[in-house]
Design an enzyme around this catalytic site. Sequence first.
Site, short mmCIF file in Angstrom:
data_model
loop_
_atom_site.label_atom_id
_atom_site.label_comp_id
_atom_site.label_asym_id
_atom_site.label_seq_id
_atom_site.Cartn_x
_atom_site.Cartn_y
_atom_site.Cartn_z
N CYS A 220 -16.42 1.85 0.94
CA CYS A 220 -14.87 1.29 1.34
C CYS A 220 -15.39 1.19 2.47
CB CYS A 220 -14.58 1.46 0.70
SG CYS A 220 -13.77 2.87 -0.06
N ARG B 116 -13.67 -8.39 2.24
CA ARG B 116 -12.37 -8.64 2.04
C ARG B 116 -12.41 -10.06 2.25
NH1 ARG B 116 -10.19 -3.51 1.37
NH2 ARG B 116 -8.72 -4.40 0.47
N ARG C 16 1.24 -1.49 -0.38
CA ARG C 16 -0.19 -0.29 -0.47
C ARG C 16 1.00 1.36 -0.35
NH1 ARG C 16 -5.91 1.64 3.62
NH2 ARG C 16 -6.24 0.10 1.99
N HIS D 195 -7.36 0.79 -6.14
CA HIS D 195 -7.55 0.09 -5.47
C HIS D 195 -8.21 -1.72 -5.49
CE1 HIS D 195 -8.27 -1.24 -0.90
NE2 HIS D 195 -8.86 -0.73 -0.50
N1 CP Z 1 -11.80 -0.21 2.81
C1 CP Z 1 -9.80 -0.64 2.73
O1 CP Z 1 -9.58 -0.07 2.44
O2 CP Z 1 -10.27 -0.26 4.09
P1 CP Z 1 -8.98 0.41 4.97
O3 CP Z 1 -7.90 1.55 4.54
O4 CP Z 1 -8.57 0.32 6.51
O5 CP Z 1 -7.67 -1.19 4.82
N1 NVA Z 2 -10.24 6.74 -1.55
C1 NVA Z 2 -9.84 5.96 0.03
C2 NVA Z 2 -9.81 4.94 0.64
C3 NVA Z 2 -9.57 4.37 1.69
C4 NVA Z 2 -9.69 2.88 1.96
C5 NVA Z 2 -7.88 6.36 0.55
O1 NVA Z 2 -7.45 6.39 -1.09
O2 NVA Z 2 -7.81 6.68 1.71
#
Ligand code: CP
Ligand code: NVA
Length: 300
Positions: free
Chosen positions: A258, A286, A103, A130
């Site tokens: 999400c 997930r 990430r 994502h």
């Molecule tokens: N939706 C999602 O990816 O959540 P987190 O940022 O908590 O992993």
């Molecule tokens: N769009 C958001 C999604 C978090 C899961 C971000 O990138 O922070």
Amino acid sequence: MKRHFLSLMDLSTDEFRQLLARAAELKTVHKSGKVIKPLDGKTLAMVFDKSSTRTRVSFEAGMAQLGGSSMFLSPRDLQIGRGEPIEDTARVMSRMVDVIVMRTGEHSNVETFAANSEVPVINALTDMYHPCQLLADMQTYIEHRGDIRGKTVAWIGDGNNVCHSWMNAARLLDFKLVIAVPEGYEPDAQLLAICKDRVSLTTDPVAAATGADVVVTDTWASMGQEDEKAARMKAFAPYIVTRATMAAAKPEAIFMHCLPAYRGSEVETEVIDGPQSVVWDEAENRLHAQKALLEFLLTR
Ligand code: CP
Ligand code: NVA
């Protein structure tokens, strides 16, 4: 052959559908209490530059449930934080573990990591995509309403990383995506051009929601956009998903997000905590969807 999962487009439509079917199967197996260990002896490394609740917990729990183990590494833990190149980090780590989940901000970081990795690399969120989220989202839609082919989804809010992955899902699974977004916050223009058969834009949130099978939104300020928060709150204010927005959609429409959600900003409490919301199933999936992904990448 080694396969990476940096965007949904790394899967064919058939593979995506098979993976979703397997995710549903793995959910049933898990709920029955049966233990299967196809990843016995395998190790996952998670390299996370940004915060996470769902992604981290679901990958760690999923790996353990399938018989493997995992380690979580923030930039503070790795020499990457002190300037070791991504390329060198990828070369070294991929000689020691079986799969890497990353990430990070710039999408080119995961591409560079993958290009130098001997093992599969999974994108756990970049500023561009994502894809893991959409595996769970599509599993959730199918679980509640059946095939999404030919349906209409209204994305209301920022043209961000999650929105981009919805655009790819629309191409792969053949549904219509209407994006309601204020001027200046549109999704990536190049991606939009590629998706133009399935994806359209409007600035009117109620027009987007009208007749939709799904209404979906996300935070107005993604990770890394903290400085823009005040301007974004102002620009997005008319885009809050309310009971009135949901009333414009089909009566059987579901609400997705999400998470993490900011009640009172992108969505009204009564919607996210209301009867049309499937966000908790979406979060749970997930786990199951990523178990199917890990199995797909590691045991083919
Ligand atoms: N939706 C999602 O990816 O959540 P987190 O940022 O908590 O992993
Ligand atoms: N769009 C958001 C999604 C978090 C899961 C971000 O990138 O922070």
